[in-house]
Scaffold this active site. Structure first.
Site, mmCIF file in Angstrom:
data_model
loop_
_atom_site.group_PDB
_atom_site.id
_atom_site.type_symbol
_atom_site.label_atom_id
_atom_site.label_comp_id
_atom_site.label_asym_id
_atom_site.label_seq_id
_atom_site.Cartn_x
_atom_site.Cartn_y
_atom_site.Cartn_z
ATOM 1 N N ASP A 1 0.830 -1.213 0.000
ATOM 2 C CA ASP A 1 0.000 0.000 0.000
ATOM 3 C C ASP A 1 0.859 1.254 0.000
ATOM 4 O O ASP A 1 2.024 1.236 0.361
ATOM 5 C CB ASP A 1 -0.914 0.009 1.234
ATOM 6 C CG ASP A 1 -0.132 0.009 2.533
ATOM 7 O OD1 ASP A 1 0.911 -0.678 2.594
ATOM 8 O OD2 ASP A 1 -0.544 0.697 3.489
ATOM 9 N N GLU A 2 0.263 2.335 -0.425
ATOM 10 C CA GLU A 2 0.797 3.691 -0.296
ATOM 11 C C GLU A 2 2.226 3.838 -0.812
ATOM 12 O O GLU A 2 3.071 4.490 -0.189
ATOM 13 C CB GLU A 2 0.689 4.136 1.164
ATOM 14 C CG GLU A 2 -0.773 4.198 1.624
ATOM 15 C CD GLU A 2 -0.942 4.476 3.101
ATOM 16 O OE1 GLU A 2 -1.923 5.142 3.468
ATOM 17 O OE2 GLU A 2 -0.111 4.004 3.901
#
Length: 531
Positions: free
Chosen positions: A341-342
């Protein structure tokens, strides 16, 4: 109680065992309060598939013994004996023959359960001749023991001997889980938590029939698992945490200890090594992992999305291979979570290239790849498990993956992120996904939440507890209780029994006296009718 009123703390204690249970009835059972016994049956969390109150029950006495009918159930029997011996003060010996006569006893049996209850379900019967828990596997016996635990008075949770009426009400229960995966995530990277804290967390999972611990071991602020081939990851990367504290890490032996403790409670540890983003602790440990060849500074803030392994360097993949190899060797469970993620500072093309290679590395070491739902970027094969975490219910890429055969873990931040504040004045927690009251934690259906995804594609729900604002076990408990049991029920109980908030809030409130005795620092939500 205000959010900062956190006086109740549970002392670590050993919980009881599991198996087929048979309790014989004693005279005090007949004198006990039938209405009180009935209420304990009605207030079980998670609510069982089927219960029937049958009348007379059984009083555990100093003559009670525990019978284990199969060597595979011996561990569960020892667990049960250890749990009950402390509050009752009774010897509760484990015997080789089924208890008979007026004293009765406890029998743990791996026979006589129907195929319907599967590997984790059980049947529990209490009558004047005994209490019996039958299951097809030790995990089912363990689940039955957790139900038995709630059929006994709250004093059973005490860490010293108590004077109590140890009567188990007469009942027949048939029970099994709705979802195979019932998980809880714990972030030990932003703030580090010691081995005993993690063990206590595992005990809380087991108490409410959760079966997976997702351990977030690495992030920008800290690297928490010893990697022998890259020692500076913990020497440097594990040396701090959010706010600049001293950090910490688990040696490989300590990690094994956590895994073994979880296994004894039928909880599978899912280690997460986040990549290619959330890697500043690694980048601060080894210059060669950075594209410019310079070590990053250690980071003790709470921002996200600013770090990444260097996608173009081959040493990056040698590093990933070494880390996954060592973690896989330490982890008997089938999964390794690689985050994903991210990763905001690299392009989609770079991300997909990296993830394709990382997924292959996980497979090469005999594990099934799992990641946050961004892992779907490179359109991976159906063995890859995305964990959905966005607050809303629209996720076309997840729905498309489900159509292709990918199984999904449901962790919508608006309901399952237990680091979200209860209300705007809650001292701990964040609010980027909204405020998550106890009702919000319960008022969703993991099987239908994601638009376009059928329940058959959902492995189950998983809570998440990120630790930007959490520093102690007190803090963990405050955010966990009473919301975690709400989501645990959604994972275990049939959907026909989890659509009545009013009924649930009444049942959940009756857990309060147990938590008081356990010294759990829970939040006394005004949504619940506490006694």
């Amino acid at each position: 109680m205000s959010d900062d009123d956190m006086g109740r703390r549970r002392a670590l204690q050993t919980i009881g065992g599991i198996g087929t249970l048979s309790f014989g009835i004693g005279s005090a059972a007949a004198q006990g309060s039938e209405s009180s016994d009935t209420r304990r049956v009605e207030n079980i969390v998670p609510v069982p598939v089927e219960t029937e109150v049958t009348g007379a029950g059984y009083e555990i006495t100093d003559e009670t013994a525990i019978y284990v009918g199969d060597t595979s159930a011996t561990g569960v029997g020892k667990y049960l004996a250890d749990f009950l011996r402390t509050p009752t003060g009774y010897e509760l010996p484990i015997v080789e023959q089924p208890p008979r006569g007026a004293a009765g006893g406890i029998s743990l049996r791996l026979t006589g359960a129907s195929d319907e209850v599967g590997e984790e379900g059980y049947r529990l019967q209490v009558n004047p001749s005994g209490v019996t828990i039958r299951a097809n596997a030790p995990a089912g016996l363990f689940a039955g023991v957790q139900t038995l635990r709630q059929l006994l008075p709250p004093a059973v949770e005490a860490d010293s001997a108590r004077a109590a009426d140890w009567t188990v009400p007469g009942v027949q229960i048939r029970d099994y889980p709705r979802f195979a995966h019932r998980g809880a995530h714990l972030d030990v990277a932003r703030h580090f938590f010691e081995v005993d804290d993690v063990k206590q967390y595992i005990d809380y999972l087991a108490q409410y029939k959760a079966n997976h611990l997702h351990l977030h071991l690495t992030d920008d602020q800290g690297w928490r698992i010893e990697i022998e081939s890259w020692p500076k990851l913990t020497e440097i990367g594990g040396s701090t945490e959010v706010g600049g504290g001293e950090g910490g890490f688990y040696t490989q032996d300590e990690y094994r200890e956590i895994v073994e403790y979880a296994q004894e409670r039928f909880v599978t540890v899912v280690p997460e090594v986040d990549m290619p983003g959330h890697t500043n602790a690694a980048l601060a440990s080894y210059a060669e992992l950075n594209c410019d060849g310079e070590r990053e500074d250690l980071y003790t803030g709470t921002q996200v999305g600013f770090s990444s392994l260097c996608i173009d360097k081959e040493i990056t993949y040698e590093f990933v291979d070494d880390v996954i190899r060592e973690v896989a060797e330490l982890t008997p469970g089938p999964y390794i979570h690689i985050g994903g993620d991210e990763a905001h500072v690299i392009t989609d093309e770079e991300y997909n290239y990296f993830m394709e290679r990382a997924i292959d590395i996980v497979r090469d070491h005999g594990k099934r790849p799992l990641g946050w739902h961004q892992i779907l970027g490179p359109d991976p094969d159906a063995d890859v498990i995305p964990q959905y975490w966005y607050p809303g219910n629209e996720a076309p890429e997840v729905a498309e993956a489900a159509q292709k055969g990918n199984e999904i873990i449901a962790s919508p931040a608006s309901h399952a992120y237990l680091d979200m504040k209860y209300h705007e004045d809650t001292e701990l927690g964040l609010d980027w996904a909204g405020l998550t009251s106890v009702k919000e934690a319960y008022d969703w259906d993991p099987g239908t939440f994601i638009e376009g995804v059928d329940e058959s594609s959902i492995m189950g729900p998983e809570t998440a507890l990120w630790s930007e604002t959490l520093e102690t076990l007190d803090d963990i408990e405050f955010m966990l209780f009473p919301r975690f049991p709400a989501i645990a029920e959604l994972g275990w109980s049939p959907d026909t029994k989890t659509d009545d908030w009013e009924s649930f809030r009444e049942r959940l409130a009756t857990q309060g006296p147990r938590w008081d005795i356990q010294d759990i620092n829970y939040y006394e939500s005004s949504q619940l009718p506490w006694a």
